[in-house]
Design a protein around this motif. Structure first.
Motif, mmCIF file in Angstrom:
data_model
loop_
_atom_site.group_PDB
_atom_site.id
_atom_site.type_symbol
_atom_site.label_atom_id
_atom_site.label_comp_id
_atom_site.label_asym_id
_atom_site.label_seq_id
_atom_site.Cartn_x
_atom_site.Cartn_y
_atom_site.Cartn_z
ATOM 1 N N TRP A 9 1.017 -0.379 2.102
ATOM 2 C CA TRP A 9 0.561 -1.757 2.270
ATOM 3 C C TRP A 9 1.075 -2.644 1.144
ATOM 4 N N GLU A 10 1.101 -2.133 -0.069
ATOM 5 C CA GLU A 10 1.623 -2.916 -1.200
ATOM 6 C C GLU A 10 3.105 -3.230 -1.006
ATOM 7 N N GLU A 11 3.856 -2.292 -0.450
ATOM 8 C CA GLU A 11 5.267 -2.550 -0.135
ATOM 9 C C GLU A 11 5.381 -3.686 0.884
ATOM 10 N N ALA A 12 4.520 -3.673 1.879
ATOM 11 C CA ALA A 12 4.532 -4.720 2.903
ATOM 12 C C ALA A 12 4.199 -6.074 2.295
ATOM 13 N N ARG A 13 3.200 -6.096 1.430
ATOM 14 C CA ARG A 13 2.839 -7.368 0.784
ATOM 15 C C ARG A 13 4.010 -7.913 -0.020
#
Length: 126
Positions: free
Chosen positions: A21-25
């Motif tokens: 999710w952090e990569e997506a953000r």
């Protein structure tokens, strides 16, 4: 494909590892987990389905997030299709725009390692 929203639900849920999710953000868009990419759509669950999804596909994993997404913001790219036991599951054919996300919350685990959704889903105890 099934109708866009035969369930009348307002939110669908994605269980995602925090790192993914952090990569997506950072990228500004979520294209899905490896299983989503392989299947050609992003797997979601309704509030009634998410506990079983966690049990079946995320057992023993921690540092997970529950991402709540507004169904209306996804438009016709979100379809509900028969899956496990004939139940209709929401599938997003395309990337998840982050502006459709309504909340992101850590999913705690209980002493026995099960995921604890208390207070995270509509109608769930706080």
């Amino acid at each position: 494909m099934a109708a866009a929203d035969p369930t009348g639900t307002e939110l669908v849920y994605k269980i995602a590892p925090r790192a993914l999710w952090e990569e997506a953000r950072a990228a500004g868009v979520f294209v899905g987990a490896p299983v989503d990419v392989a299947d050609g759509f992003i797997h979601f669950s309704t509030a009634a389905q998410v506990r079983e999804t966690a049990r079946r596909h995320f057992a023993g994993l921690d540092d997970l997030l529950l991402v709540a997404v507004d169904v209306r913001a996804l438009g016709p790219a979100l379809v509900f299709e028969p899956s496990r036991g004939g139940d209709l599951f929401p599938h997003l054919y395309g990337p998840l725009p982050l502006d459709a996300v309504r909340s992101v919350a850590p999913i705690p685990t209980s002493v026995d390692g099960a995921h604890d959704f208390a207070g995270l889903l509509p109608g769930a105890p706080a």
